[in-house]
Design a protein around this motif. Sequence first.
Motif, PDB file in Angstrom:
ATOM      1  N   SER A   1       0.838  -1.197   0.000  1.00 58.37           N
ATOM      2  CA  SER A   1       0.000   0.000   0.000  1.00 58.37           C
ATOM      3  C   SER A   1       0.878   1.254   0.000  1.00 58.37           C
ATOM      4  O   SER A   1       2.039   1.219   0.416  1.00 58.37           O
ATOM      5  N   LYS A   2       0.297   2.339  -0.455  1.00 60.06           N
ATOM      6  CA  LYS A   2       1.022   3.619  -0.475  1.00 60.06           C
ATOM      7  C   LYS A   2       1.397   4.034   0.953  1.00 60.06           C
ATOM      8  O   LYS A   2       2.475   4.579   1.182  1.00 60.06           O
ATOM      9  N   ASN A   3       0.517   3.741   1.928  1.00 56.73           N
ATOM     10  CA  ASN A   3       0.813   4.076   3.319  1.00 56.73           C
ATOM     11  C   ASN A   3       2.023   3.313   3.845  1.00 56.73           C
ATOM     12  O   ASN A   3       2.808   3.847   4.627  1.00 56.73           O
ATOM     13  N   THR A   4       2.171   2.074   3.420  1.00 61.87           N
ATOM     14  CA  THR A   4       3.341   1.289   3.826  1.00 61.87           C
ATOM     15  C   THR A   4       4.610   1.937   3.277  1.00 61.87           C
ATOM     16  O   THR A   4       5.622   2.042   3.982  1.00 61.87           O
ATOM     17  N   ILE A   5       4.536   2.391   2.035  1.00 61.70           N
ATOM     18  CA  ILE A   5       5.690   3.057   1.416  1.00 61.70           C
ATOM     19  C   ILE A   5       6.023   4.332   2.190  1.00 61.70           C
ATOM     20  O   ILE A   5       7.182   4.589   2.514  1.00 61.70           O
ATOM     21  N   LYS A   6       4.998   5.125   2.529  1.00 59.93           N
ATOM     22  CA  LYS A   6       5.219   6.356   3.299  1.00 59.93           C
ATOM     23  C   LYS A   6       5.856   6.044   4.645  1.00 59.93           C
ATOM     24  O   LYS A   6       6.785   6.728   5.085  1.00 59.93           O
ATOM     25  N   THR A   7       5.362   5.000   5.317  1.00 61.22           N
ATOM     26  CA  THR A   7       5.901   4.622   6.621  1.00 61.22           C
ATOM     27  C   THR A   7       7.363   4.208   6.499  1.00 61.22           C
ATOM     28  O   THR A   7       8.208   4.633   7.304  1.00 61.22           O
ATOM     29  N   GLN A   8       7.675   3.395   5.496  1.00 60.65           N
ATOM     30  CA  GLN A   8       9.049   2.935   5.297  1.00 60.65           C
ATOM     31  C   GLN A   8       9.981   4.104   4.957  1.00 60.65           C
ATOM     32  O   GLN A   8      11.119   4.157   5.427  1.00 60.65           O
ATOM     33  N   MET A   9       9.493   5.049   4.162  1.00 58.73           N
ATOM     34  CA  MET A   9      10.309   6.228   3.831  1.00 58.73           C
ATOM     35  C   MET A   9      10.537   7.087   5.079  1.00 58.73           C
ATOM     36  O   MET A   9      11.623   7.624   5.270  1.00 58.73           O
ATOM     37  N   GLY A  10       9.525   7.181   5.931  1.00 53.86           N
ATOM     38  CA  GLY A  10       9.683   7.912   7.188  1.00 53.86           C
ATOM     39  C   GLY A  10      10.754   7.281   8.059  1.00 53.86           C
ATOM     40  O   GLY A  10      11.573   7.977   8.664  1.00 53.86           O
ATOM     41  N   ILE A  11      10.751   5.958   8.123  1.00 51.15           N
ATOM     42  CA  ILE A  11      11.778   5.241   8.887  1.00 51.15           C
ATOM     43  C   ILE A  11      13.155   5.510   8.283  1.00 51.15           C
ATOM     44  O   ILE A  11      14.124   5.778   9.008  1.00 51.15           O
ATOM     45  N   ALA A  12      13.242   5.449   6.961  1.00 48.33           N
ATOM     46  CA  ALA A  12      14.521   5.692   6.286  1.00 48.33           C
ATOM     47  C   ALA A  12      15.036   7.098   6.582  1.00 48.33           C
ATOM     48  O   ALA A  12      16.199   7.274   6.950  1.00 48.33           O
ATOM     49  N   TYR A  13      14.160   8.101   6.449  1.00 50.75           N
ATOM     50  CA  TYR A  13      14.571   9.482   6.712  1.00 50.75           C
ATOM     51  C   TYR A  13      15.048   9.640   8.151  1.00 50.75           C
ATOM     52  O   TYR A  13      16.064  10.289   8.412  1.00 50.75           O
ATOM     53  N   LYS A  14      14.312   9.071   9.074  1.00 46.89           N
ATOM     54  CA  LYS A  14      14.668   9.209  10.487  1.00 46.89           C
ATOM     55  C   LYS A  14      16.038   8.600  10.761  1.00 46.89           C
ATOM     56  O   LYS A  14      16.884   9.207  11.418  1.00 46.89           O
ATOM     57  N   GLN A  15      16.260   7.401  10.256  1.00 50.88           N
ATOM     58  CA  GLN A  15      17.544   6.736  10.499  1.00 50.88           C
ATOM     59  C   GLN A  15      18.696   7.457   9.793  1.00 50.88           C
ATOM     60  O   GLN A  15      19.779   7.618  10.364  1.00 50.88           O
ATOM     61  N   LEU A  16      18.454   7.922   8.578  1.00 50.63           N
ATOM     62  CA  LEU A  16      19.508   8.635   7.862  1.00 50.63           C
ATOM     63  C   LEU A  16      19.837   9.966   8.536  1.00 50.63           C
ATOM     64  O   LEU A  16      21.009  10.352   8.622  1.00 50.63           O
ATOM     65  N   ARG A  17      18.806  10.660   9.015  1.00 51.65           N
ATOM     66  CA  ARG A  17      19.052  11.908   9.755  1.00 51.65           C
ATOM     67  C   ARG A  17      19.931  11.636  10.959  1.00 51.65           C
ATOM     68  O   ARG A  17      20.867  12.393  11.239  1.00 51.65           O
ATOM     69  N   GLU A  18      19.632  10.567  11.658  1.00 50.31           N
ATOM     70  CA  GLU A  18      20.403  10.226  12.857  1.00 50.31           C
ATOM     71  C   GLU A  18      21.845   9.872  12.488  1.00 50.31           C
ATOM     72  O   GLU A  18      22.778  10.360  13.121  1.00 50.31           O
TER      73      GLU A  18
END
Length: 170
Positions: free
Chosen positions: A134-151
């Motif tokens: 689902s598109k929401n799953t993609i959004k959630t996974q991208m949010g996780i990626a952004y958070k980890q990369l920011r860190e």
Amino acid sequence: MFFKENYHTACLVALRYIKNQQEAEDVVQETFLYLWEKRNQLEIRQSLKQYFLQAVKNKSINFVNRERKFHEVINEELDMTLSSDSDENFSKEELAVLVSKSIDKLPSQCKRIFLMAYVDSLTYNQIAESLGLSKNTIKTQMGIAYKQLREHLKSYFLLLFVYPLKRILR
């Protein structure tokens, strides 16, 4: 009536200092609004038009000075970030290695989705279709990626302005 009659002239005055038309128009409108709000406190000893145009000029100069100072601060912070690194200056290639290592630390599905978005330039809908998610799953996974990369990359935040992520990943 006064504003309409003098708006064009005031914009031309602002454009002498501010090279962006939208920003110049904003300064003119802010100046008029400021003068309107302070109308009972102002002592105008010349014509209202002259006073207004002088106020636009002054606000324009202040705007340019604020912008210049902002860019100087950003450049100073960038210089400090670059020079505070123990190996002196970071090159684009060194930053690319750090970004790549950070991406490699992402969970496998999260990494796959992130790379599809950034390297392949796919939309969330295209990624969702391709992976059967689902598109929401993609959004959630991208949010996780952004958070980890920011860190992982927080120490190199300003360098990412110099070398945007899309350019590093290509």
